[in-house]
Design a protein around this motif. Structure first.
Motif, PDB file in Angstrom:
ATOM      1  N   ALA A  30       0.954  -1.017  -0.009  1.00 52.71           N
ATOM      2  CA  ALA A  30      -0.077  -0.057  -0.052  1.00 52.71           C
ATOM      3  C   ALA A  30       0.812   1.179   0.120  1.00 52.71           C
ATOM      4  CB  ALA A  30      -0.955  -0.112   1.232  1.00 52.71           C
ATOM      5  N   GLU A  94      -2.418  12.700   2.006  1.00 54.98           N
ATOM      6  CA  GLU A  94      -3.543  13.022   1.036  1.00 54.98           C
ATOM      7  C   GLU A  94      -2.983  13.764  -0.294  1.00 54.98           C
ATOM      8  OE1 GLU A  94      -6.201  11.969   1.076  1.00 54.98           O
ATOM      9  OE2 GLU A  94      -6.762  11.585   3.160  1.00 54.98           O
ATOM     10  N   ALA A 159      -5.400  -3.683  -1.106  1.00 49.71           N
ATOM     11  CA  ALA A 159      -5.208  -2.326  -1.418  1.00 49.71           C
ATOM     12  C   ALA A 159      -5.866  -1.983  -2.790  1.00 49.71           C
ATOM     13  CB  ALA A 159      -3.702  -2.152  -1.420  1.00 49.71           C
ATOM     14  N   ILE A 162     -10.285  -2.785  -2.174  1.00 54.64           N
ATOM     15  CA  ILE A 162     -10.884  -2.011  -1.076  1.00 54.64           C
ATOM     16  C   ILE A 162     -10.432  -0.641  -0.827  1.00 54.64           C
ATOM     17  CG2 ILE A 162     -11.457  -2.330   1.301  1.00 54.64           C
ATOM     18  CD1 ILE A 162     -11.285  -5.226   1.218  1.00 54.64           C
ATOM     19  N   SER A 163      -9.348  -0.660  -0.275  1.00 47.31           N
ATOM     20  CA  SER A 163      -8.782   0.670  -0.002  1.00 47.31           C
ATOM     21  C   SER A 163      -7.187   0.735   0.534  1.00 47.31           C
ATOM     22  CB  SER A 163      -9.429   1.645   0.963  1.00 47.31           C
ATOM     23  OG  SER A 163      -8.771   2.876   1.080  1.00 47.31           O
ATOM     24  N   PRO A 164      -6.197   1.229   0.233  1.00 50.70           N
ATOM     25  CA  PRO A 164      -4.816   1.316   0.841  1.00 50.70           C
ATOM     26  C   PRO A 164      -5.012   1.531   2.263  1.00 50.70           C
ATOM     27  CG  PRO A 164      -4.776   2.330  -1.353  1.00 50.70           C
ATOM     28  CD  PRO A 164      -6.132   1.989  -0.810  1.00 50.70           C
ATOM     29  N   LYS A 165      -6.008   2.487   2.823  1.00 51.69           N
ATOM     30  CA  LYS A 165      -6.211   2.779   4.166  1.00 51.69           C
ATOM     31  C   LYS A 165      -6.619   1.435   5.002  1.00 51.69           C
ATOM     32  CE  LYS A 165      -7.352   7.816   3.363  1.00 51.69           C
ATOM     33  NZ  LYS A 165      -8.199   8.667   3.693  1.00 51.69           N
ATOM     34  N   VAL A 166      -7.034   0.494   4.475  1.00 51.81           N
ATOM     35  CA  VAL A 166      -7.619  -0.505   5.132  1.00 51.81           C
ATOM     36  C   VAL A 166      -6.294  -1.201   5.380  1.00 51.81           C
ATOM     37  CG1 VAL A 166      -8.894  -2.736   4.981  1.00 51.81           C
ATOM     38  CG2 VAL A 166      -9.891  -0.578   4.141  1.00 51.81           C
ATOM     39  N   SER A 167      -5.358  -1.460   4.661  1.00 54.88           N
ATOM     40  CA  SER A 167      -4.075  -1.962   4.625  1.00 54.88           C
ATOM     41  C   SER A 167      -3.296  -1.484   6.021  1.00 54.88           C
ATOM     42  CB  SER A 167      -3.323  -2.030   3.448  1.00 54.88           C
ATOM     43  OG  SER A 167      -3.881  -2.701   2.453  1.00 54.88           O
TER      44      SER A 167
END
Length: 396
Positions: A30, A94, A159, A162-167
């Motif tokens: 990620a 961001e 990643a 779903i989302s890199p933030k979840v990783s």
């Protein structure tokens, strides 16, 4: 294989290693994707990877020294707890202005890993009986293989879909879970006699047995070919067969499978022949690398990568077992600290060198040279070993 974990305290160390390793792979995939998306620069991605090597210059020897003097369980728990908040910092990046946060978090997490590893390795011999060391060190290779397969593949899926933030969140939580597993270990303090011995001996390296010096020599040179091989994985998978990310994923998965297989090979060896076995499998690894460089399909390449990884796993298990068996317990942390520092720095340097060389040499040719170098190193190790035995006989 996993029957070794039943009813044994080592299982907590193993489970913590699995959790930590998978979380690290999640985060690594990620982070690299995040930097590439923000900058579009391969150089910036390379700098992130290079930043992970810097802490290995200092921290492994420090971690190893502290492991010989203080409670290893506490040291590992503290390291995981400190890493937890830093793993969450990536969530707040961001744009490019936040890249300094990425580099800060990457370096701090790498510091934790560099400090943690020699403590973890020196803990194994405190938990495991000598007759089981080889099997447990072979199981350590299985752990790396499982992490390689599950962490890289699943991390990429999470990643991307779903989302890199979840990783990043998953990685941070793995530090807490690992700390809870480590907490179940018994106290791993050095006894008073051992602590005094460690405190008084600043020249501890003079007390190492000749066989440990030989193993250190081997451990310091093998990363040369490992660094080059790490670069070739990307080129073989992505460019040579035109499979791009799929090819890279298949080759990394093959390496993981090979490490799992290495357990069954290592378990068959007599512990009195660990050094000979390790040198033999360095040759096997070199031969497989040469064959891989001439491979005609991604399928045959995957098979050869399994063989390369299996041979490397056996070598690593044998060498780690020798260090644990032949090193005074009061110096074990320091020895592993030096090994972790030098080997990781070497791999980093030769990954850079491999990247430079691949601009001048075709990947297959570089792979051929790398395999030949592996064999040459094994021959050098054998000649030194035979020569030292002959010399000892003559002076005795």
């Amino acid at each position: 294989m996993f029957h070794l974990l039943k009813g044994h305290q080592y299982k907590y160390l193993f489970q913590a290693g699995i959790v930590n390793g998978i979380g690290d792979r999640f985060s690594q995939v990620a982070v690299l994707a995040l930097v590439l998306n923000l900058t579009g620069s391969g150089l910036m991605v390379g700098l992130v990877m290079g930043a992970r090597i810097i802490p290995y210059i200092i921290l492994p020897p420090l971690g190893g020294r502290l492991a010989d003097r203080y409670d290893r369980r506490t040291l590992m728990i503290l390291t995981d707890s400190i890493r937890f908040p830093f793993a969450l910092l990536f969530l707040f990046v961001e744009n490019q202005e936040g890249l300094w946060v990425v580099y800060t978090a990457v370096i701090v997490l790498a510091c934790g890993e560099a400090f943690y590893q020699p403590i973890r390795k020196s803990t194994i011999s405190s938990l495991v009986e000598k007759e089981s060391l080889l099997k447990v060190n072979a199981l350590e290779q299985v752990m790396i293989g499982v992490v390689l397969i599950l962490g890289s593949v699943t991390g990429g899926i999470v990643a991307f879909f779903i989302s890199p933030k979840v990783s990043f969140i998953i990685n941070s939580l793995t530090f807490l879970v690992a700390a809870l597993w480590i907490k179940k270990l018994p106290e791993l303090k050095s006894n008073k006699k051992q602590m005094e011995k460690t405190k008084d001996e600043s020249d501890w390296y003079r007390n190492l047995k000749p066989i440990i010096w030989f193993v250190l020599f081997v451990q310091f040179l093998l990363p040369i070919t490992d660094g080059i091989f790490n670069v070739l994985i990307t080129y073989y998978g992505g460019n040579t067969f035109g499979k791009e990310d799929l090819g890279i994923g298949l080759l990394y998965g093959s390496l993981g499978i090979g490490l799992v297989i290495s357990f069954y090979i290592s378990a068959r060896f007599n512990k009195r022949k660990l050094l000979k076995a390790s040198l033999f499998f360095i040759v096997v690894e070199g031969v497989m690398q040469i064959l891989a460089s001439q491979s005609s399909s991604i399928v045959s390449m995957c098979f050869l990568f399994i063989m390369i990884s299996a041979a490397g796993g056996v070598t690593a298990a044998c060498l780690d077992s020798l260090v644990m068996e032949k090193t005074d317990p009061s110096h074990l942390g320091k020895v592993f600290g030096v090994i972790e520092a030098v080997s990781n720095i070497q791999v980093g340097i030769f990954m850079v060198a491999g990247g430079i060389l691949i601009d001048s040499f075709e990947a297959r040719l570089l792979g051929l040279y790398g395999g030949e170098l592996n064999i040459a190193l094994a021959v050098l190790f054998m000649l030194i070993l035979v020569g030292s035995k002959v010399f000892c006989k003559r002076i005795s």
